[in-house]
Scaffold this active site. Sequence first.
Site, PDB file in Angstrom:
ATOM      1  N   CYS A 398       0.819  -1.210   0.000  1.00  7.56           N
ATOM      2  CA  CYS A 398       0.000   0.000   0.000  1.00  7.56           C
ATOM      3  C   CYS A 398       0.853   1.260   0.000  1.00  7.56           C
ATOM      4  O   CYS A 398       0.483   2.280  -0.592  1.00  7.56           O
ATOM      5  CB  CYS A 398      -0.909   0.018   1.219  1.00  7.56           C
ATOM      6  SG  CYS A 398      -2.224  -1.216   1.233  1.00  7.56           S
ATOM      7  N   MET A 399       1.980   1.207   0.687  1.00  6.68           N
ATOM      8  CA  MET A 399       2.812   2.405   0.867  1.00  6.68           C
ATOM      9  C   MET A 399       3.773   2.645  -0.285  1.00  6.68           C
ATOM     10  O   MET A 399       4.618   3.536  -0.188  1.00  6.68           O
ATOM     11  CB  MET A 399       3.611   2.281   2.163  1.00  6.68           C
ATOM     12  CG  MET A 399       2.772   2.279   3.422  1.00  6.68           C
ATOM     13  SD  MET A 399       3.768   2.389   4.928  1.00  6.68           S
ATOM     14  CE  MET A 399       4.721   0.860   4.839  1.00  6.68           C
TER      15      MET A 399
END
Length: 408
Positions: A398-399
């Site tokens: 996600c990051m």
Amino acid sequence: MTTPALGGALGANSEVARLQTVLLHRPGDELRRLTPRNSDQLLFDGLPWVDRAQEEHDAFAELLTSRGVEVLLLGELLVETIGLSGAARMQGIAAAVSARRLGHHLAQELSEHLRTLPPAELAGVLMAGMTFDELPESPAAARSSLVRRMHHGIEFAIDPLPNLLFTRDSSFWIGQRFAITTLALPARMRETSLTDLLYAHHPRFRGARRVYESHVAPVEGGDVLLMAPGVVAVGVGERTTPAGAEALARSLFDDGLAHTVLAVPIEQRRASMHLDTVCTMVDVDAVVMYPAIVDTLSAFTITAAADHPRVTGPAPFVSAAAEAMGIEKLRVIDTGLDAVTAEREQWDDGNNTLAIAPGVVVAYDRNTETNRRLVDSGIEVLTISGSELGSGRGGPRCMSCPVARELL
């Protein structure tokens, strides 16, 4: 992090080929805007300790750098872009200042003020927002703006963007092109304006071509998995709609970037907001998957055709993916048979791994059972701490937005 050198090929056609360049966002003052009053609205399950979140993120970036990955930081690129381009400055301000919220007079006055700010200060406002208390002093606005007189001082005139941390969602690269997504929830919608600004105006992305943009049907990058060259899986659930998945498929087919798109229904709830919260690729023929869905996850197969796309299914996801990828079997590494442990580690993003090479992934250290099973299956696991980073429900994948991978 130093400013990256210009140049270098951009693009990706898989989830697992060697990662060359990645876009991250180091958490900043936007996280300090979170309070018990607004955290739910801003999509955080807790109030992160910001200094510790920054330490954890720095360690994540340093790990990637140590493995030969070039790390681009969104905040640094934003400052550079605003400093280089007046058009970028205007684009960012126009997206942030809403006359619908502030009224015409106050919006115009605030826009004029923001145009005078130095690049770093303006970038800070675009990311961290601005409260009514922080608006510039203006006797005229105090007399003539009902909005200013009626709003409490700590309310936001410009909303902060704490979810910028999750750079995967607002754009993704496929082939040598980028897609600007449409984020479903109001708290995140403005994030794409910053990503779009960078790709349009920063010299690093000069000449990059857009493949997809829709302002109507939501598609989020966390739902998009590049399973193999020409094969894309798209989760359809809380954040990506069937119409969004179909529009993306048509665009990829039109540009010759995919021959098959797998539309994968996922449960519409917070724990499984994106496909990559329950399944990510860890090798060219392997995924890590939440065991509760291994036998139930299905896919509609959309294939390119001469006149219009053809939809078949649904069929079991694992077999549909293997067929589309042209392999005998897609290996599934699940997180264990203990239902409680599996559910806890899925919530803590145990299935949300970032592959930096075939069979090499980054994962949160606290998901010990998932990581052990990955190692037992021949996957090298590089761990990072995520006690504070995970409060927004996102893991290493996600990051990170891969900007360049070796092409398979």
